[in-house]
Design a protein around this motif. Structure first.
Motif, PDB file in Angstrom:
ATOM      1  N   TRP A 110      -4.427  -3.899   3.377  1.00 42.64           N
ATOM      2  CA  TRP A 110      -4.238  -2.588   3.990  1.00 42.64           C
ATOM      3  C   TRP A 110      -4.701  -2.547   5.440  1.00 42.64           C
ATOM      4  CZ3 TRP A 110      -0.819   0.531   2.282  1.00 42.64           C
ATOM      5  CH2 TRP A 110      -0.526   0.608   0.919  1.00 42.64           C
ATOM      6  N   ASP A 111      -5.614  -3.421   5.811  1.00 38.56           N
ATOM      7  CA  ASP A 111      -6.039  -3.421   7.214  1.00 38.56           C
ATOM      8  C   ASP A 111      -4.993  -4.048   8.136  1.00 38.56           C
ATOM      9  OD1 ASP A 111      -6.448  -5.977   6.259  1.00 38.56           O
ATOM     10  OD2 ASP A 111      -8.304  -6.308   7.359  1.00 38.56           O
ATOM     11  N   ASP A 112      -3.927  -4.631   7.555  1.00 37.87           N
ATOM     12  CA  ASP A 112      -2.815  -5.149   8.369  1.00 37.87           C
ATOM     13  C   ASP A 112      -1.874  -4.023   8.799  1.00 37.87           C
ATOM     14  OD1 ASP A 112      -3.584  -7.853   8.185  1.00 37.87           O
ATOM     15  OD2 ASP A 112      -2.628  -8.040   6.226  1.00 37.87           O
ATOM     16  N   ILE A 113      -2.001  -2.863   8.145  1.00 37.87           N
ATOM     17  CA  ILE A 113      -1.105  -1.737   8.422  1.00 37.87           C
ATOM     18  C   ILE A 113      -1.846  -0.689   9.246  1.00 37.87           C
ATOM     19  CG2 ILE A 113       0.331   0.073   7.396  1.00 37.87           C
ATOM     20  CD1 ILE A 113       0.586  -1.712   4.911  1.00 37.87           C
ATOM     21  N   GLN A 166       1.688   2.935  13.822  1.00 36.45           N
ATOM     22  CA  GLN A 166       2.926   2.657  13.085  1.00 36.45           C
ATOM     23  C   GLN A 166       3.371   1.205  13.258  1.00 36.45           C
ATOM     24  OE1 GLN A 166       5.014   7.119  13.275  1.00 36.45           O
ATOM     25  NE2 GLN A 166       6.250   5.293  13.077  1.00 36.45           N
ATOM     26  N   THR A 167       2.437   0.302  13.011  1.00 37.16           N
ATOM     27  CA  THR A 167       2.721  -1.131  13.124  1.00 37.16           C
ATOM     28  C   THR A 167       2.175  -1.877  11.910  1.00 37.16           C
ATOM     29  OG1 THR A 167       0.679  -1.574  14.340  1.00 37.16           O
ATOM     30  CG2 THR A 167       2.661  -1.105  15.646  1.00 37.16           C
ATOM     31  N   ILE A 168       2.726  -3.061  11.699  1.00 36.97           N
ATOM     32  CA  ILE A 168       2.221  -3.983  10.671  1.00 36.97           C
ATOM     33  C   ILE A 168       1.956  -5.320  11.336  1.00 36.97           C
ATOM     34  CG2 ILE A 168       2.776  -5.296   8.585  1.00 36.97           C
ATOM     35  CD1 ILE A 168       4.296  -3.022   7.518  1.00 36.97           C
ATOM     36  N   SER A 169       0.766  -5.856  11.085  1.00 42.72           N
ATOM     37  CA  SER A 169       0.398  -7.169  11.609  1.00 42.72           C
ATOM     38  C   SER A 169       0.669  -8.217  10.530  1.00 42.72           C
ATOM     39  CB  SER A 169      -1.078  -7.176  12.009  1.00 42.72           C
ATOM     40  OG  SER A 169      -1.471  -8.464  12.418  1.00 42.72           O
ATOM     41  N   ILE A 170       1.560  -9.140  10.823  1.00 43.45           N
ATOM     42  CA  ILE A 170       1.891 -10.222   9.877  1.00 43.45           C
ATOM     43  C   ILE A 170       1.180 -11.479  10.363  1.00 43.45           C
ATOM     44  CG2 ILE A 170       3.756 -11.574   8.851  1.00 43.45           C
ATOM     45  CD1 ILE A 170       5.592  -9.139   9.497  1.00 43.45           C
ATOM     46  N   THR A 214       8.801   5.912  10.199  1.00 45.43           N
ATOM     47  CA  THR A 214       7.971   6.958   9.601  1.00 45.43           C
ATOM     48  C   THR A 214       8.138   7.037   8.091  1.00 45.43           C
ATOM     49  OG1 THR A 214       8.170   8.238  11.644  1.00 45.43           O
ATOM     50  CG2 THR A 214       7.404   9.414   9.683  1.00 45.43           C
ATOM     51  N   GLU A 215       9.382   6.927   7.594  1.00 43.16           N
ATOM     52  CA  GLU A 215       9.625   7.041   6.157  1.00 43.16           C
ATOM     53  C   GLU A 215       8.989   5.884   5.383  1.00 43.16           C
ATOM     54  OE1 GLU A 215      10.824   8.588   2.548  1.00 43.16           O
ATOM     55  OE2 GLU A 215      10.737   9.538   4.526  1.00 43.16           O
ATOM     56  N   THR A 216       9.081   4.668   5.935  1.00 43.09           N
ATOM     57  CA  THR A 216       8.451   3.510   5.281  1.00 43.09           C
ATOM     58  C   THR A 216       6.940   3.683   5.242  1.00 43.09           C
ATOM     59  OG1 THR A 216      10.231   2.026   5.997  1.00 43.09           O
ATOM     60  CG2 THR A 216       8.156   0.990   5.368  1.00 43.09           C
ATOM     61  N   GLN A 255       5.080  -0.057  -7.432  1.00 40.72           N
ATOM     62  CA  GLN A 255       5.176  -0.864  -6.220  1.00 40.72           C
ATOM     63  C   GLN A 255       6.561  -1.431  -5.931  1.00 40.72           C
ATOM     64  OE1 GLN A 255       2.169  -3.823  -6.807  1.00 40.72           O
ATOM     65  NE2 GLN A 255       2.788  -4.191  -8.914  1.00 40.72           N
ATOM     66  N   TYR A 256       7.528  -1.242  -6.831  1.00 35.57           N
ATOM     67  CA  TYR A 256       8.858  -1.786  -6.589  1.00 35.57           C
ATOM     68  C   TYR A 256       9.479  -1.212  -5.318  1.00 35.57           C
ATOM     69  CZ  TYR A 256       9.111  -3.951 -11.259  1.00 35.57           C
ATOM     70  OH  TYR A 256       8.896  -4.726 -12.360  1.00 35.57           O
ATOM     71  N   LEU A 257       9.475   0.125  -5.192  1.00 34.75           N
ATOM     72  CA  LEU A 257      10.079   0.755  -4.016  1.00 34.75           C
ATOM     73  C   LEU A 257       9.354   0.366  -2.723  1.00 34.75           C
ATOM     74  CD1 LEU A 257      12.046   2.636  -2.588  1.00 34.75           C
ATOM     75  CD2 LEU A 257      10.491   4.540  -3.124  1.00 34.75           C
ATOM     76  N   PRO A 258       8.020   0.518  -2.633  1.00 34.51           N
ATOM     77  CA  PRO A 258       7.360   0.120  -1.374  1.00 34.51           C
ATOM     78  C   PRO A 258       7.556  -1.347  -1.027  1.00 34.51           C
ATOM     79  CG  PRO A 258       5.737   0.662  -3.060  1.00 34.51           C
ATOM     80  CD  PRO A 258       7.069   1.128  -3.563  1.00 34.51           C
ATOM     81  N   PHE A 259       7.606  -2.216  -2.045  1.00 35.42           N
ATOM     82  CA  PHE A 259       7.765  -3.646  -1.774  1.00 35.42           C
ATOM     83  C   PHE A 259       9.144  -3.937  -1.173  1.00 35.42           C
ATOM     84  CE2 PHE A 259       9.091  -7.944  -3.048  1.00 35.42           C
ATOM     85  CZ  PHE A 259       8.085  -8.694  -2.449  1.00 35.42           C
ATOM     86  N   PHE A 260      10.203  -3.485  -1.836  1.00 36.28           N
ATOM     87  CA  PHE A 260      11.549  -3.801  -1.350  1.00 36.28           C
ATOM     88  C   PHE A 260      11.913  -2.984  -0.109  1.00 36.28           C
ATOM     89  CE2 PHE A 260      11.906  -5.378  -5.764  1.00 36.28           C
ATOM     90  CZ  PHE A 260      12.312  -6.676  -5.471  1.00 36.28           C
TER      91      PHE A 260
END
Length: 377
Positions: free
Chosen positions: A214-217, A222-226, A256-258, A191-196
């Motif tokens: 995961w339901d926030d993504i 291609q959005t994230i709900s914070i 896309t890469e993230t 999880q280090y890479l996905p986190f940073f």
């Protein structure tokens, strides 16, 4: 009630015991005794004057109440108005910096000269003194409210100007960020890479990232709900909380890469948690969870960062520095100020402007040549 009594020298005198009401600090009934009046009339006049004084100026103006007592009473009221993490921070500030200085002093003996002296001493030791000043100020405001004092000397104190060291290295450049993320991937295939990557490509706060489910993504949009954050409760245990401000609640786009890195992490996480005996198929599964499939402590992000920096001898920044990095790189590609503000969830455009000013200082030498090239004569 007026009583006659005999003094040691055999002479007669008068005394009274007066009820003063309920102590707002302890909740107990309070009475006071006055002696030595030559006549019953003198005693009655003194008793009436005392009662009038109490009614006008508050509970027992002669009573000596210490700052510590008022603070403890104020704290009960304060707890109901703030988040657990803020309440815990206030208690730590008080325990470490305020009560050792103010705690033993009688509340009516605290004056502006003493307050100013204390604030100057704080300024010599710490980069910021405003929170400590505010806590003392609120306690003294409470003392006014319960009529122990009339004025708040801390409100008249001026914060001294603190000359802070320039923090030129608080974020990564584009090249430094790439190096860091490459190192994070090699250091830990988890999880280090996905986190940073998430922090540096979205600008979200570490507490917002550690609270993600995961339901926030939304992979399709291609959005994230914070919409939530991570903080500590009164006992110091991690808990889901509201975001820092109303403006922090936001939906932002992700590249896309993230998304690809997050999708790969989702599959790895499910396998890891299944091996540990946990079902990670729920939509409300945390994106980042510990081996017990529970919330991480906020400080874990600092530990991850320090491990990577130390292992590969990288430039040292804070976890919050990735948020600043995202903001800085957005300005490098001339992103409009308002878009940056919305993306980072800044409640005040001035916060965004401060970073913008810092970035433009680095680029100002380029502007003359760019202008001349554009005009071309």
């Amino acid at each position: 009630m007026i009583k006659e009594y005999t003094k040691k020298d055999g002479s007669k005198a008068y005394m009274f015991v007066a009820y003063l009401g309920v102590d707002p600090i302890t909740g107990k009934q309070k009475r006071t005794t006055r002696r030595g009046f030559k006549t019953k009339r003198e005693a009655k006049i003194a008793e009436a004057k005392l009662q009038a004084e109490v009614e006008e100026n508050g509970f027992n103006i002669k009573e000596k109440v210490k700052f510590q007592e008022v603070y403890e009473s104020w704290l009960v009221e304060h707890k109901a108005t703030v988040k657990p993490a803020s309440f815990r921070a206030t208690m730590n500030y008080a325990r470490l910096h305020i009560l050792p200085i103010f705690g033993h002093i009688h509340i009516d003996k605290i004056d502006i000269f003493f307050c100013q002296k204390v604030v100057h001493k704080w300024a010599e030791k710490y980069e910021s003194t405003s929170h400590m000043k505010i806590v003392v100020q609120q306690v003294l405001d409470y003392a006014i409210k319960i009529r122990l004092i009339k004025d708040n000397p801390m409100r008249l104190v001026k914060l001294p100007k603190i000359h802070r060291r320039e923090k030129n290295n608080r974020f990564y450049t584009k090249e430094e960020l790439k190096t860091f993320l490459d190192c994070a991937k090699v250091y830990n295939d988890g999880q280090y890479l996905p986190f940073f990557r998430l922090l540096s490509f979205t600008g979200m706060r570490k507490g917002e990232a550690l609270a993600l489910t995961w339901d926030d993504i939304n992979l399709k949009e291609q959005t994230i709900s914070i919409n939530k954050g991570l903080s500590l409760d009164e006992t110091g245990r991690p808990m889901i909380s509201t975001t820092k401000t109303k403006a922090s609640v936001r939906t932002i786009s992700i590249d896309t890469e993230t998304l690809k890195i997050l999708s790969e992490w989702k599959i790895k996480q499910r396998k890891q948690l299944l091996y540990l005996g946990y079902n990670a198929m729920s939509k409300t599964q945390l994106v980042f969870s510990n081996n017990n499939n529970q919330l991480y402590y906020p400080m874990v992000a600092n530990e991850w960062l320090n491990k990577i920096i130390k292992c590969y001898n990288l430039k040292r920044i804070t976890v919050h520095g990735f948020r600043h990095t995202h903001c800085s790189l957005l300005f490098d590609i001339d992103t409009p100020l308002q878009i940056v503000q919305e993306r980072l969830g800044h409640s005040d455009i001035k916060i965004t402007m401060n970073i913008y000013t810092h970035v433009t200082e680095r680029k100002r030498d380029e502007y003359a040549d760019k202008f001349a090239s554009y005009i071309n004569f």
